[in-house]
Design a protein around this motif. Structure first.
Motif, PDB file in Angstrom:
ATOM      1  N   SER A 315     -16.270  10.976  12.296  1.00  0.00           N
ATOM      2  CA  SER A 315     -14.896  10.471  12.268  1.00  0.00           C
ATOM      3  C   SER A 315     -14.350  10.442  10.844  1.00  0.00           C
ATOM      4  CB  SER A 315     -14.844   9.066  12.882  1.00  0.00           C
ATOM      5  OG  SER A 315     -15.234   9.092  14.247  1.00  0.00           O
ATOM      6  N   THR A 343     -14.845  11.304  17.645  1.00  0.00           N
ATOM      7  CA  THR A 343     -13.681  11.125  16.772  1.00  0.00           C
ATOM      8  C   THR A 343     -12.786  10.000  17.274  1.00  0.00           C
ATOM      9  OG1 THR A 343     -12.466  12.809  17.996  1.00  0.00           O
ATOM     10  CG2 THR A 343     -13.717  13.536  16.095  1.00  0.00           C
ATOM     11  N   LEU A 345     -10.274   7.996  15.188  1.00  0.00           N
ATOM     12  CA  LEU A 345      -9.750   7.883  13.837  1.00  0.00           C
ATOM     13  C   LEU A 345      -9.123   6.516  13.573  1.00  0.00           C
ATOM     14  CD1 LEU A 345      -8.154  11.420  13.453  1.00  0.00           C
ATOM     15  CD2 LEU A 345     -10.542  10.699  13.270  1.00  0.00           C
TER      16      LEU A 345
END
Length: 375
Positions: A315, A343, A345
């Motif tokens: 990430s 991922t 974020l």
């Protein structure tokens, strides 16, 4: 036509062997034998079996080899496992299934109803009160055995049993895929962990240097098993990459060797390790996992796993605006769908710029003790 033969036992009593032989074009295509203490019983059995075998498809079914689920699983582990070594999770799951009541069933009797019954049992208290994801994993591993049992060994297997059972169980919500984790460590949690390990290193210098291991896992995105397998001979310092052997992959593990790029921080940690063993991090993978679990429990850090460091590392690269191919060159992922689950974020830019723990990790002394020259 069946025949009956008489045989005298050592105690003087008589037994009767009933045998059925079926020939086609002069060759024996099927035979079956049973022993009885009374001749009328032997004759009745012959009559009954000849009637049953005359039914359409009965002879073909009777000719198929049938073994228990337990024996089929262990044949798979012994034979298929030699050709393509299996992961510990799959091996242990199959052994547990073989040891359960399902293992006592004949493979030929393993239909969709019994598989649904097994799923109910696993979710119940007697079967471990597991989650639907675990049931799904159990059936997936058992399905691998069933898929090779008939074509490879000629065992009698219902080809539709697993498909039908999974269809029903999905509708009932009793099987599902594993939940995608979005857990990432906070700076507060990393501070607590690394301080804990720094103090531990002072007390026991020759223990696993978890400062180096945690830091490398975070910046390299490597799994704990991969970290302990990396050798100095696998390091391409000029190309700033490392060969990760037997990388985990759904379709292949053993022999799946992938070159993975090392971000600057990960490369710096590698260079801070002494070159006295074949492995860069000459530690035991299970010991690393146990150490991390104990530390989190001691520090009261909830629901944090070592694998979450990989999640954090991947990430982070996306938050630094790296594109998919560049991130995959570090993580080793082959497709976006697999990479997507890592991922989640939380901003833009590199939040680890100026992170004080990186300098402390690089400066930390390493005492490999008895590991020098070997594991």
């Amino acid at each position: 036509m069946g025949t009956i033969t008489q045989r005298n036992k050592k105690d003087g009593s008589k037994v009767y062997g009933a045998q059925i032989r079926i020939r086609r074009d002069g060759a024996i295509v099927y035979q079956e034998t049973q022993t009885f203490e009374r001749k009328p019983a032997a004759a009745a059995w012959i009559k009954k079996r000849e009637y049953e075998l005359a039914e359409p498809g009965a002879l073909e079914k009777a000719s198929k080899v049938s073994v228990s689920v337990h024996d089929a699983i262990h044949k798979y582990l012994d034979e298929y496992g030699k050709l393509r070594p299996l992961g510990d999770t799959k091996r242990n799951t199959l052994k547990a299934i073989a040891a359960s009541w399902l293992g006592n069933l004949l493979l030929a009797d393993l239909n969709s109803q019994r598989l649904v019954e097994y799923a109910h049992w696993r979710i119940g208290a007697d079967g471990g009160a597991v989650q639907p994801q675990t049931v799904g994993n159990d059936l997936a591993h058992l399905g691998a055995v069933m898929s090779v049992a008939r074509p490879a060994w000629g065992f009698d297997v219902d080809p539709h049993a697993m498909t039908d059972a999974r269809l029903v169980l999905r509708k009932m919500g009793m099987v599902s895929r594993s939940r995608e984790r979005d857990r990432r460590p906070s700076f507060k949690e990393l501070d607590a962990l690394l301080l804990h390990y720094a103090e531990m290193q002072k007390r026991r210098p020759a223990s696993i240097n978890m400062l180096k291991v945690v830091g490398f896992a975070l910046f390299s995105t490597r799994r704990q098993e991969e970290i302990t397998r990396i050798r100095w001979a696998d390091l391409d310092e000029a190309g700033q990459r490392v060969l990760v052997r037997d990388m985990k992959n759904p379709g292949q593990k053993i022999g799946n060797d992938i070159w993975c790029a090392l971000p600057d921080e990960a490369m710096a940690i590698v260079k801070s390790m002494p070159q006295v063993c074949a492995e860069i991090f000459p530690y035991n993978s299970d010991s690393i996992s146990a150490s991390f679990t104990r530390a989190c429990k001691f520090l009261e850090i909830e629901d944090l796993r070592f694998h979450d460091l990989r999640h954090e590392g991947v990430s982070r690269l996306f938050e630094m605006d790296w594109d998919i191919p560049r991130v995959a060159s570090v993580s080793g992922h082959r497709n976006w769908n697999s990479l997507r689950r890592y991922t989640h974020l939380r901003g833009r830019g590199d939040k680890y710029v100026g992170w004080p723990w990186l300098a402390k990790i690089l400066a930390a002394p390493v005492d490999l003790g008895a590991r020098e020259g070997g594991r």
